[in-house]
Design a protein around this motif. Structure first.
Motif, PDB file in Angstrom:
ATOM      1  N   GLY A   9      42.550  44.105  50.055  1.00 26.94           N
ATOM      2  CA  GLY A   9      42.072  44.909  51.164  1.00 26.94           C
ATOM      3  C   GLY A   9      40.573  45.078  51.151  1.00 26.94           C
ATOM      4  N   HIS A  10      40.010  45.329  49.951  1.00 28.59           N
ATOM      5  CA  HIS A  10      38.559  45.562  49.849  1.00 28.59           C
ATOM      6  C   HIS A  10      37.806  44.310  49.394  1.00 28.59           C
ATOM      7  CE1 HIS A  10      34.731  47.431  49.104  1.00 28.59           C
ATOM      8  NE2 HIS A  10      34.795  47.125  47.817  1.00 28.59           N
ATOM      9  N   LEU A  11      38.081  43.837  48.175  1.00 31.84           N
ATOM     10  CA  LEU A  11      37.303  42.728  47.620  1.00 31.84           C
ATOM     11  C   LEU A  11      37.431  41.461  48.462  1.00 31.84           C
ATOM     12  CD1 LEU A  11      38.028  43.104  43.785  1.00 31.84           C
ATOM     13  CD2 LEU A  11      35.951  43.736  45.023  1.00 31.84           C
ATOM     14  N   HIS A  12      38.620  41.172  48.943  1.00 31.53           N
ATOM     15  CA  HIS A  12      38.866  39.947  49.704  1.00 31.53           C
ATOM     16  C   HIS A  12      37.996  39.870  50.963  1.00 31.53           C
ATOM     17  CE1 HIS A  12      41.274  36.523  51.113  1.00 31.53           C
ATOM     18  NE2 HIS A  12      41.297  37.095  52.301  1.00 31.53           N
ATOM     19  N   GLU A  13      37.636  41.024  51.505  1.00 29.94           N
ATOM     20  CA  GLU A  13      36.895  41.048  52.763  1.00 29.94           C
ATOM     21  C   GLU A  13      35.391  41.217  52.581  1.00 29.94           C
ATOM     22  OE1 GLU A  13      38.710  43.976  55.268  1.00 29.94           O
ATOM     23  OE2 GLU A  13      40.556  42.817  55.489  1.00 29.94           O
ATOM     24  N   ARG A  14      34.928  41.331  51.342  1.00 27.68           N
ATOM     25  CA  ARG A  14      33.488  41.444  51.126  1.00 27.68           C
ATOM     26  C   ARG A  14      32.830  40.108  51.482  1.00 27.68           C
ATOM     27  NH1 ARG A  14      31.270  45.538  48.305  1.00 27.68           N
ATOM     28  NH2 ARG A  14      29.706  44.164  47.363  1.00 27.68           N
ATOM     29  N   PRO A  15      31.726  40.146  52.237  1.00 26.57           N
ATOM     30  CA  PRO A  15      31.185  38.909  52.793  1.00 26.57           C
ATOM     31  C   PRO A  15      30.266  38.103  51.867  1.00 26.57           C
ATOM     32  CG  PRO A  15      29.942  40.787  53.608  1.00 26.57           C
ATOM     33  CD  PRO A  15      31.061  41.347  52.786  1.00 26.57           C
ATOM     34  N   ALA A  16      29.907  38.637  50.701  1.00 30.60           N
ATOM     35  CA  ALA A  16      28.913  37.945  49.871  1.00 30.60           C
ATOM     36  C   ALA A  16      29.426  36.626  49.306  1.00 30.60           C
ATOM     37  CB  ALA A  16      28.448  38.853  48.729  1.00 30.60           C
ATOM     38  N   ALA A  31      45.556  28.433  48.515  1.00 26.77           N
ATOM     39  CA  ALA A  31      45.543  28.817  49.928  1.00 26.77           C
ATOM     40  C   ALA A  31      44.127  29.036  50.442  1.00 26.77           C
ATOM     41  CB  ALA A  31      46.379  30.086  50.135  1.00 26.77           C
ATOM     42  N   ALA A  32      43.218  29.464  49.547  1.00 23.40           N
ATOM     43  CA  ALA A  32      41.826  29.699  49.939  1.00 23.40           C
ATOM     44  C   ALA A  32      41.019  28.410  49.988  1.00 23.40           C
ATOM     45  CB  ALA A  32      41.171  30.691  48.981  1.00 23.40           C
ATOM     46  N   GLY A  33      41.620  27.292  49.573  1.00 19.51           N
ATOM     47  CA  GLY A  33      40.935  26.012  49.696  1.00 19.51           C
ATOM     48  C   GLY A  33      40.491  25.369  48.400  1.00 19.51           C
ATOM     49  N   LEU A  34      40.873  25.933  47.240  1.00 18.91           N
ATOM     50  CA  LEU A  34      40.601  25.256  45.975  1.00 18.91           C
ATOM     51  C   LEU A  34      41.561  24.076  45.832  1.00 18.91           C
ATOM     52  CD1 LEU A  34      40.188  28.250  43.491  1.00 18.91           C
ATOM     53  CD2 LEU A  34      38.378  26.741  44.313  1.00 18.91           C
ATOM     54  N   SER A  35      41.074  22.983  45.290  1.00 15.56           N
ATOM     55  CA  SER A  35      41.964  21.869  44.979  1.00 15.56           C
ATOM     56  C   SER A  35      42.569  22.099  43.593  1.00 15.56           C
ATOM     57  CB  SER A  35      41.193  20.547  44.996  1.00 15.56           C
ATOM     58  OG  SER A  35      40.327  20.469  43.871  1.00 15.56           O
ATOM     59  N   PRO A  36      43.718  21.496  43.296  1.00 17.60           N
ATOM     60  CA  PRO A  36      44.288  21.633  41.947  1.00 17.60           C
ATOM     61  C   PRO A  36      43.307  21.223  40.847  1.00 17.60           C
ATOM     62  CG  PRO A  36      45.929  20.731  43.428  1.00 17.60           C
ATOM     63  CD  PRO A  36      44.640  20.774  44.203  1.00 17.60           C
ATOM     64  N   ASP A  69      32.412  33.421  49.667  1.00 20.00           N
ATOM     65  CA  ASP A  69      33.498  32.845  50.451  1.00 20.00           C
ATOM     66  C   ASP A  69      34.784  32.905  49.627  1.00 20.00           C
ATOM     67  OD1 ASP A  69      34.037  29.998  49.150  1.00 20.00           O
ATOM     68  OD2 ASP A  69      31.875  30.317  49.183  1.00 20.00           O
ATOM     69  N   ALA A  70      35.909  32.712  50.287  1.00 19.19           N
ATOM     70  CA  ALA A  70      37.206  32.882  49.635  1.00 19.19           C
ATOM     71  C   ALA A  70      37.394  31.923  48.459  1.00 19.19           C
ATOM     72  CB  ALA A  70      38.331  32.701  50.652  1.00 19.19           C
ATOM     73  N   ARG A  71      36.918  30.686  48.588  1.00 22.95           N
ATOM     74  CA  ARG A  71      37.074  29.710  47.498  1.00 22.95           C
ATOM     75  C   ARG A  71      36.332  30.176  46.256  1.00 22.95           C
ATOM     76  NH1 ARG A  71      34.926  25.177  47.488  1.00 22.95           N
ATOM     77  NH2 ARG A  71      36.572  23.865  46.681  1.00 22.95           N
ATOM     78  N   THR A  72      35.085  30.603  46.427  1.00 21.00           N
ATOM     79  CA  THR A  72      34.289  31.051  45.282  1.00 21.00           C
ATOM     80  C   THR A  72      34.902  32.294  44.654  1.00 21.00           C
ATOM     81  OG1 THR A  72      32.308  30.160  46.338  1.00 21.00           O
ATOM     82  CG2 THR A  72      31.972  31.728  44.538  1.00 21.00           C
ATOM     83  N   ARG A  73      35.352  33.221  45.500  1.00 13.50           N
ATOM     84  CA  ARG A  73      35.945  34.452  44.976  1.00 13.50           C
ATOM     85  C   ARG A  73      37.196  34.145  44.154  1.00 13.50           C
ATOM     86  NH1 ARG A  73      34.559  39.343  46.010  1.00 13.50           N
ATOM     87  NH2 ARG A  73      33.390  38.817  47.892  1.00 13.50           N
ATOM     88  N   GLU A  74      38.029  33.234  44.636  1.00 11.11           N
ATOM     89  CA  GLU A  74      39.243  32.892  43.887  1.00 11.11           C
ATOM     90  C   GLU A  74      38.920  32.144  42.598  1.00 11.11           C
ATOM     91  OE1 GLU A  74      42.396  33.753  44.094  1.00 11.11           O
ATOM     92  OE2 GLU A  74      42.025  35.022  45.826  1.00 11.11           O
ATOM     93  N   ALA A  75      37.897  31.294  42.616  1.00 12.75           N
ATOM     94  CA  ALA A  75      37.498  30.599  41.384  1.00 12.75           C
ATOM     95  C   ALA A  75      37.022  31.611  40.343  1.00 12.75           C
ATOM     96  CB  ALA A  75      36.398  29.586  41.673  1.00 12.75           C
ATOM     97  N   ALA A  76      36.229  32.602  40.767  1.00 13.18           N
ATOM     98  CA  ALA A  76      35.762  33.633  39.846  1.00 13.18           C
ATOM     99  C   ALA A  76      36.936  34.455  39.317  1.00 13.18           C
ATOM    100  CB  ALA A  76      34.752  34.543  40.550  1.00 13.18           C
ATOM    101  N   THR A  77      37.887  34.746  40.193  1.00 12.10           N
ATOM    102  CA  THR A  77      39.067  35.508  39.778  1.00 12.10           C
ATOM    103  C   THR A  77      39.885  34.741  38.753  1.00 12.10           C
ATOM    104  OG1 THR A  77      39.155  36.594  41.941  1.00 12.10           O
ATOM    105  CG2 THR A  77      41.163  36.632  40.620  1.00 12.10           C
ATOM    106  N   LEU A  78      40.097  33.452  39.002  1.00 12.79           N
ATOM    107  CA  LEU A  78      40.851  32.637  38.044  1.00 12.79           C
ATOM    108  C   LEU A  78      40.145  32.574  36.697  1.00 12.79           C
ATOM    109  CD1 LEU A  78      42.011  29.802  40.429  1.00 12.79           C
ATOM    110  CD2 LEU A  78      43.533  31.261  39.082  1.00 12.79           C
ATOM    111  N   ALA A  79      38.813  32.455  36.703  1.00 14.17           N
ATOM    112  CA  ALA A  79      38.068  32.438  35.444  1.00 14.17           C
ATOM    113  C   ALA A  79      38.258  33.743  34.682  1.00 14.17           C
ATOM    114  CB  ALA A  79      36.581  32.183  35.715  1.00 14.17           C
ATOM    115  N   ALA A  80      38.215  34.866  35.396  1.00 15.19           N
ATOM    116  CA  ALA A  80      38.400  36.166  34.745  1.00 15.19           C
ATOM    117  C   ALA A  80      39.812  36.304  34.187  1.00 15.19           C
ATOM    118  CB  ALA A  80      38.107  37.286  35.739  1.00 15.19           C
TER     119      ALA A  80
END
Length: 203
Positions: A47-54, A87-92, A56-67
């Motif tokens: 709800g909050h982090l996903h919508e922060r504009p700084a 779903a956010a556009g990362l490739s396997p 893009d969704a791919r970068t945010r998910e990559a950072a999340t996976l690293a964490a």
């Protein structure tokens, strides 16, 4: 008066459902015993982090996976964010590269545990093991031995910036002496091959 947390949770459920098939049902099952935790977690993350504009969704998910890998969470968090990352556009292959990168900073035992779990998750999703090269890798190999119009553009603009924008597309910004690109190549990738290249030039 509207409850801000309830509103965030509602938006988070909608965002998650847009990323993951049967997302709302999956959330209900995951947080069946502790629904208040689901409200807090889903509201905060989707709800909050996903919508922060700084980011893009791919970068945010990559950072999340690293964490997640760094924290050693190879259960539901890794499974959920593999789904949302794809779903956010990362490739396997990009997901796998996040694990490799994390190993250097969080340690090999945690990265190996994540890799072991990814074996099962990839199999469950019908993804190839090992995955084909990332779209950026495919395009870089293509640029190393260019032909036709691509070779002509690279000869004209010797400096490039190569950025994947999805699991099957890459943008190549071509620069001369100035700060703005003189041409942009839109590359579509199919598995390990470049399927098409479209050249855009500013007017």
């Amino acid at each position: 008066m509207t409850d801000p947390m309830a509103e965030l949770h509602h938006r988070g459920r909608e965002n998650f459902a847009g990323l993951v098939e049967d997302g709302a049902k999956r959330l209900d099952a995951l947080f069946a015993t502790v629904p208040a935790l689901g409200e807090l977690a889903v509201g905060t993350v989707y709800g909050h982090l996903h919508e922060r504009p700084a980011l893009d969704a791919r970068t945010r998910e990559a950072a999340t996976l690293a964490a997640i890998v760094a924290a050693g969470m190879v259960g539901p968090p890794l499974s959920v964010h593999l789904r949302t990352g794809l779903a956010a556009g990362l490739s396997p292959a990009e997901v796998c590269e996040v694990v490799v990168q994390t190993a250097a900073f969080a340690g090999f035992p945690r990265a190996v545990s994540a890799a072991d779990q990814l074996n099962r998750l990839f199999e469950g999703h019908g993804l190839p093991i090992p995955p084909p090269p990332s779209p950026r890798e495919v395009v870089l190999a293509h640029l190393a031995a260019p032909e036709g119009e691509v070779a002509a553009v690279l000869a004209e603009f010797p400096r490039t910036d190569v950025q994947a924008t999805g699991p099957d597309r890459v943008l190549v910004s071509c620069f001369g002496d100035g700060p703005a690109p003189g041409a942009v190549l839109h590359c579509s990738v199919d598995g390990g091959d470049v399927a098409s290249v479209t050249v855009f030039r500013p007017r």
